[in-house]
Each structure stands twice: as structure tokens, then as C-alpha cells.
Design a protein around this motif. Structure first.
Motif, PDB file in Angstrom:
ATOM      1  N   GLU A  88       0.828  -1.209   0.000  1.00  0.00           N
ATOM      2  CA  GLU A  88       0.000   0.000   0.000  1.00  0.00           C
ATOM      3  C   GLU A  88       0.862   1.259   0.000  1.00  0.00           C
ATOM      4  O   GLU A  88       0.585   2.222  -0.723  1.00  0.00           O
ATOM      5  CB  GLU A  88      -0.917  -0.025   1.219  1.00  0.00           C
ATOM      6  N   ASP A  89       1.941   1.279   0.809  1.00  0.00           N
ATOM      7  CA  ASP A  89       2.822   2.449   0.843  1.00  0.00           C
ATOM      8  C   ASP A  89       3.508   2.658  -0.500  1.00  0.00           C
ATOM      9  O   ASP A  89       3.643   3.797  -0.973  1.00  0.00           O
ATOM     10  CB  ASP A  89       3.870   2.292   1.955  1.00  0.00           C
ATOM     11  N   ARG A  92       1.030   4.092  -3.168  1.00  0.00           N
ATOM     12  CA  ARG A  92       0.785   5.520  -2.962  1.00  0.00           C
ATOM     13  C   ARG A  92       2.000   6.351  -3.405  1.00  0.00           C
ATOM     14  O   ARG A  92       1.864   7.411  -4.032  1.00  0.00           O
ATOM     15  CB  ARG A  92       0.468   5.790  -1.493  1.00  0.00           C
ATOM     16  N   GLU A  93       3.204   5.874  -3.078  1.00  0.00           N
ATOM     17  CA  GLU A  93       4.414   6.612  -3.428  1.00  0.00           C
ATOM     18  C   GLU A  93       4.587   6.703  -4.940  1.00  0.00           C
ATOM     19  O   GLU A  93       4.890   7.777  -5.484  1.00  0.00           O
ATOM     20  CB  GLU A  93       5.620   5.923  -2.796  1.00  0.00           C
ATOM     21  N   LYS A  95       2.266   6.425  -7.307  1.00  0.00           N
ATOM     22  CA  LYS A  95       1.219   7.255  -7.908  1.00  0.00           C
ATOM     23  C   LYS A  95       1.533   8.733  -7.746  1.00  0.00           C
ATOM     24  O   LYS A  95       1.362   9.534  -8.671  1.00  0.00           O
ATOM     25  CB  LYS A  95      -0.129   6.929  -7.277  1.00  0.00           C
TER      26      LYS A  95
END
Length: 278
Positions: A88-89, A92-93, A95
Motif C-alpha cells: 500500500e505504501d 501511494r508513493e 502514484k
């Protein structure tokens, strides 16, 4: 019989996973890949990360090195929650980086304005030359990416490097399951030794001996000296002293001839055994 037992033992020590992520789960080799293939949530996150990563590399190829560092961090996880948070991290990074880098070429090139001096009453006003308008440079859109196919190899293989940490993950799995593995191996060893001892010397099949009869060849009475330890304790149960005492005992030694018959080929043989009783 022994072949079927060993086959069952091998099947018990191995696992087959039916799920697949952005790679072929039938070729999963590390514990991290196995965990992704056996968890639907991790499966979906891996597919999403593969799509986002492909787009980000098309914008900036330098993301490959950061992806290798992230793989090392992911492979150090010990449970599914840690793997899920890492995915998940990273999504997000990537994107955020993709949006920021794609927006940079869209900044308009502004032509600096020329300062026009204010005319005085005694100076003839000369109109300032109007700068020619230049068309803004064309912004090239990021190349279209192909959809991710679930049968593609994992991301680490697309980077051209071997996945790090799989030996550590395998070692950790063996350590956590050492008692079970040792127990299964010990039971298999006992089964093999006992089956071989009960095997037929002619056809070599295990567990084939059937005892037909037994005859007594002779008995002998022997006197032996044994040492016994006597413990002396007080009223509270505390040990005070230990006294060694030698004692003469009578032991009866019997010799038998046991006759066996193979239940498969009918071969007959005999063995001489000795037993003791006091």
C-alpha cells in the motif's frame, strides 16, 4: 507399501498454491511469493503495483533502482500484514511520483515581458515593439501501456536481478517448522527400520514375516551381581546419603528357534533368539 508411504510423506512436506498474482504462482519459489499467491488481498495489491510500476518507469526509468530497494524491504516481512502495508505504501508513493513528474512538462513557457519606459513630456513617445508570439511547445503524452497479464514473471525478474532474501525466508520456515519436520522424519525412519526387520530374505518385501512356530533349544540359570543404590532421607524428605549395595540375582537365559513364513512368496526361514528373565 513403503513406496506409497514415502509418496505420502513427500506430499505432506510440500504445498501447492492455486492463486496467481502478477506472476505465475505455479513457479513461486520464495515464502513471500507463496504468501501473495495464497492471499486474495495481497494478490490484488501485487497486480495493482505491477500496473502502477510499469507506468512510473515509462515516465522515469530511474524508478527501477528504488524498486529494487523496496523489494529488499518487502522480502524482510515476516507476516501478511507487513507485506500488505509495504504494498500500500509503495503504490501511494509511485502514484504521487508519477503525477508530479507527468505534470512538469505541462508548465507553460512564459516569455519575459519587456519593460517599457514611461515617456516624459519633453521626449517623443516611441511605441515599444511588440514581441512576436511563439507557440508553446507540444507536450508529449506518456506512452500507452499494455494491460498487465497475470501470467507474466514477477517484478523482480523484469528488473533482471535475482530476488534477494529467499534463502533467509526458507531458513526461517524450516526453523519455525523444525519440530514437525523432525517428527515426521523420525516416524518414517522407525517405519522403515521395523519394516526391514520384518522383511522376507527371499523376495525382500517389508512386513512380510509371519511367525509360524517357536521351539525351546535350552535354558541356563546364571547368577549375577548387581549394584543397587539405597537413598536415605530425613522426615522432611531431604536426601541424607546414598549407600551402594551389591546383590546376587538369578537370571534364566532361554534360547529359542523361531520359524517364520513369508505371506507373499511362501519362503520359510528360522532365527535363533535369546531371552533373559529374572
Amino acid at each position: 507399501m513403503p513406496k506409497r508411504f514415502l509418496l505420502a510423506l513427500c506430499l505432506m512436506l510440500t504445498s501447492t498454491y492455486a492463486a496467481s498474482a502478477s506472476f505465475d504462482c505455479s513457479k513461486a519459489s520464495s515464502m513471500i511469493e507463496i504468501a501473495i499467491c495464497s492471499d486474495n488481498a495481497l494478490d490484488a495489491l501485487d497486480v495493482e503495483l505491477a500496473d502502477v510500476y510499469t507506468k512510473s518507469v515509462a515516465v522515469d526509468p530511474s524508478h527501477k533502482k528504488v524498486q529494487r530497494d523496496w523489494l529488499k524491504k518487502r522480502n524482510s516481512c515476516a507476516d501478511n500484514d507487513c507485506i500488505r502495508k509495504a504494498y500500500e505504501d509503495r503504490i501511494r508513493e509511485l502514484k504521487a511520483l508519477t503525477r508530479a513528474e507527468a505534470a512538469q512538462p505541462l508548465a507553460a513557457i512564459v516569455t519575459p515581458q519587456q519593460t517599457v519606459p514611461q515617456p516624459s513630456s519633453a521626449v517623443e513617445v516611441v511605441p515599444a515593439p511588440v514581441p512576436e508570439s511563439r507557440p508553446a511547445p507540444a507536450v508529449s503524452a506518456p506512452p500507452a501501456t499494455k494491460p498487465v497479464v497475470r501470467t507474466e514473471p514477477p517484478l523482480v525478474k523484469s528488473l533482471g536481478v535475482n530476488e534477494p532474501g529467499w534463502m533467509d525466508a526458507l531458513d526461517q520456515w524450516f526453523r519455525s517448522n523444525f519440530v514437525i519436520i523432525a517428527g515426521v522424519v523420525l516416524l518414517a525412519l522407525i517405519y522403515a527400520i521395523y519394516g526391514y526387520a520384518k522383511g522376507c530374505p527371499s523376495c525382500r518385501k517389508w512386513y512380510a514375516a509371519q511367525k509360524a512356530s517357536s521351539e525351546l533349544l535350552g535354558q541356563n540359570v546364571e547368577h549375577r551381581t548387581v549394584t543397587r543404590n539405597e537413598e536415605h532421607r530425613d522426615r522432611e524428605g531431604q536426601l541424607i546419603k546414598t549407600v551402594e549395595r551389591k546383590e546376587q540375582i538369578q537370571v534364566t537365559v532361554s534360547k529359542h528357534r523361531d520359524h517364520y513364513r513369508c505371506k507373499y512368496c511362501g519362503h520359510e526361514w528360522s532365527l535363533v533368539t535369546t531371552s533373559e528373565s529374572s
